[in-house]
Design an enzyme around this catalytic site. Sequence first.
Site, PDB file in Angstrom:
ATOM      1  N   TYR A 142       0.864  -1.188   0.000  1.00 32.21           N
ATOM      2  CA  TYR A 142       0.000   0.000   0.000  1.00 32.21           C
ATOM      3  C   TYR A 142       0.892   1.226   0.000  1.00 32.21           C
ATOM      4  O   TYR A 142       1.845   1.301   0.775  1.00 32.21           O
ATOM      5  CB  TYR A 142      -0.884  -0.013   1.240  1.00 32.21           C
ATOM      6  CG  TYR A 142      -1.740   1.225   1.440  1.00 32.21           C
ATOM      7  CD1 TYR A 142      -1.481   2.112   2.494  1.00 32.21           C
ATOM      8  CD2 TYR A 142      -2.806   1.510   0.593  1.00 32.21           C
ATOM      9  CE1 TYR A 142      -2.257   3.245   2.690  1.00 32.21           C
ATOM     10  CE2 TYR A 142      -3.602   2.643   0.794  1.00 32.21           C
ATOM     11  CZ  TYR A 142      -3.322   3.497   1.844  1.00 32.21           C
ATOM     12  OH  TYR A 142      -4.101   4.627   2.045  1.00 32.21           O
ATOM     13  N   ASP A 237       9.430   2.825  -1.137  1.00 33.43           N
ATOM     14  CA  ASP A 237       8.432   3.516  -0.312  1.00 33.43           C
ATOM     15  C   ASP A 237       8.741   3.158   1.150  1.00 33.43           C
ATOM     16  O   ASP A 237       8.332   2.111   1.633  1.00 33.43           O
ATOM     17  CB  ASP A 237       7.016   3.089  -0.701  1.00 33.43           C
ATOM     18  CG  ASP A 237       5.989   3.765   0.195  1.00 33.43           C
ATOM     19  OD1 ASP A 237       4.781   3.521  -0.005  1.00 33.43           O
ATOM     20  OD2 ASP A 237       6.389   4.519   1.100  1.00 33.43           O
ATOM     21  N   LYS A 265       5.329   9.543   8.387  1.00 42.15           N
ATOM     22  CA  LYS A 265       5.191   8.937   9.716  1.00 42.15           C
ATOM     23  C   LYS A 265       6.277   9.410  10.691  1.00 42.15           C
ATOM     24  O   LYS A 265       6.193  10.510  11.221  1.00 42.15           O
ATOM     25  CB  LYS A 265       5.155   7.407   9.579  1.00 42.15           C
ATOM     26  CG  LYS A 265       3.903   6.897   8.819  1.00 42.15           C
ATOM     27  CD  LYS A 265       3.874   5.395   8.756  1.00 42.15           C
ATOM     28  CE  LYS A 265       2.834   4.882   7.807  1.00 42.15           C
ATOM     29  NZ  LYS A 265       1.467   4.883   8.361  1.00 42.15           N
TER      30      LYS A 265
HETATM   31  P1  KE4 Z   1      -0.468   8.430   4.487  1.00 42.72           P
HETATM   32  O1  KE4 Z   1      -1.048   9.141   3.266  1.00 42.72           O
HETATM   33  O2  KE4 Z   1      -1.526   7.613   5.214  1.00 42.72           O
HETATM   34  O3  KE4 Z   1       0.310   9.383   5.397  1.00 42.72           O
HETATM   35  O4  KE4 Z   1       0.640   7.407   3.955  1.00 42.72           O
HETATM   36  C1  KE4 Z   1       0.269   6.437   2.998  1.00 42.72           C
HETATM   37  C2  KE4 Z   1       1.261   5.288   3.057  1.00 42.72           C
HETATM   38  C3  KE4 Z   1       2.228   5.204   2.070  1.00 42.72           C
HETATM   39  N1  KE4 Z   1       3.141   4.211   2.081  1.00 42.72           N
HETATM   40  C4  KE4 Z   1       3.154   3.280   3.068  1.00 42.72           C
HETATM   41  C5  KE4 Z   1       4.184   2.191   3.037  1.00 42.72           C
HETATM   42  C6  KE4 Z   1       2.187   3.324   4.114  1.00 42.72           C
HETATM   43  O5  KE4 Z   1       2.200   2.379   5.089  1.00 42.72           O
HETATM   44  C7  KE4 Z   1       1.225   4.348   4.116  1.00 42.72           C
HETATM   45  C8  KE4 Z   1       0.136   4.457   5.175  1.00 42.72           C
HETATM   46  N2  KE4 Z   1       0.083   3.381   6.109  1.00 42.72           N
HETATM   47  C9  KE4 Z   1      -1.208   3.085   6.680  1.00 42.72           C
HETATM   48  C10 KE4 Z   1      -1.036   1.989   7.739  1.00 42.72           C
HETATM   49  N3  KE4 Z   1      -0.679   0.769   7.240  1.00 42.72           N
HETATM   50  C11 KE4 Z   1      -1.858   4.296   7.264  1.00 42.72           C
HETATM   51  C12 KE4 Z   1      -3.027   4.003   8.183  1.00 42.72           C
HETATM   52  C13 KE4 Z   1      -4.301   4.540   7.591  1.00 42.72           C
HETATM   53  O6  KE4 Z   1      -4.523   4.355   6.361  1.00 42.72           O
HETATM   54  O7  KE4 Z   1      -5.080   5.105   8.373  1.00 42.72           O
END
Ligand code: KE4
Length: 426
Positions: A142, A237, A265
């Site tokens: 993701y 990523d 993060k």
């Molecule tokens: P954000 O747009 O949520 O800040 O980041 C997206 C993203 C991009 N790349 C990786 C590897 C990620 O894990 C994420 C976001 N992670 C999820 C949790 N697995 C965010 C939690 C959520 O969607 O509320």
Amino acid sequence: MSRNSELFERACKTIPGGVNSPVRAFRSVGGAPRFIERANGAYVWDADGTRYIDYVGSWGPAILGHAHPEVVRAVQEAAVGGLSFGAPTEGEIEIAEALVARIPSIEKVRLVSSGTEATMSAIRLARGATGRSKIIKFEGCYHGHADSLLVKAGSGMLTFGNPTSAGVPAEFIQHTLVLDFNDNEAVEAAFRQHGAEIACVIVEPIAGNMNLIKPQPGFLEGLRSLCTQHGALLIFDEVMTGFRAGPQGVQGLTGITPDLTTLAKVIGGGMPVGAFGGRADVMEHIAPLGAVYQAGTLSGNPVAVAAGLVTLRLLAEPGFYEHLSEQTRKLSEGLAAAAKKAGVAASTDYVGGMFGLYFAESVPTTFAEVSRCNVDHFKQFFHEMLNRGVYLAPSAFEAGFVSAAHDDAIIDATLVAAEEAFAALK
Ligand code: KE4
């Protein structure tokens, strides 16, 4: 009715699903989500005043433990000077210099406000810099919710069992090739077929959105050599793994150098900071220098940057990652032992401050294997632990996170709860 349930019922009246991010809704584990009122160190407290040992850590940012006093103070001090200017600040230079100094593959970096913005921008940059359209991603990985990446995404998407989002026209994803993580042959075949059209490969170098799945020996090396051979860009990523898996993310653990890296993060310490960076010759395609447009009103926000700078400074203290990894090891091995004692088919794995718990005899290495884990056992275990004051990620397809505040007593208390929870599984 508990205040959590009251708040959830009220939230659902004005917020779709009652939450501002789907995975928080507990839809894949059932029950009402816990509305968190405050957090400190390894703990969160919900609206009913119940305390939990927290292994979500805001999905990664809370690596120091919640509300670290030095981070809070930096935010307070920055805030009294103004929240946002829409103009450059010295803090943005300092955090850019810190990222460039800490991660050798990053020669230039642009700040944004989320991981999605970071990956969306990195993809556009890769396409603009190479003049090519196709991208490769991996099922179960993701990368946020940008249209061209919401194809068989992991995390919340996988949890919903809806591998492709509604609202994304076929035209938007026709250039997105989705392959199997750890399948080098599939990547070789894709490059044989489309090599000259592939702008980039984007990968979570250690996947954390289909639970924690590590690369098999040769997988990342294969991506690196194929991208180099065909003139495609390799994007790591590291939104989740950056400064979480180790002091230089997975690229520091493996010695494999991507052309671009995305971060978020941890680098914001809980405030909205994302970043994409890498080779200077590639980054110089970004506006205003180059023709690839990218922008953001709150990019480099001074209050968020203040939290990120203090967080990065504290992470650099001697022994930080050795301690973090040791605590995560104790948890991971303790959970495996507790499952074995209860005769439950479960396995665990970990790296740095993140861990995976799989209701399967052995640690999965592919999306197909992780999809065969016993989700029903996970759901039961999740609630047995929640009822014992341990807050795990509310999805079988998420990694867990340990902070520097998770001391031996907290790990031991978690393992006592786990023994009882495993024993209660039907
Ligand atoms: P954000 O747009 O949520 O800040 O980041 C997206 C993203 C991009 N790349 C990786 C590897 C990620 O894990 C994420 C976001 N992670 C999820 C949790 N697995 C965010 C939690 C959520 O969607 O509320």
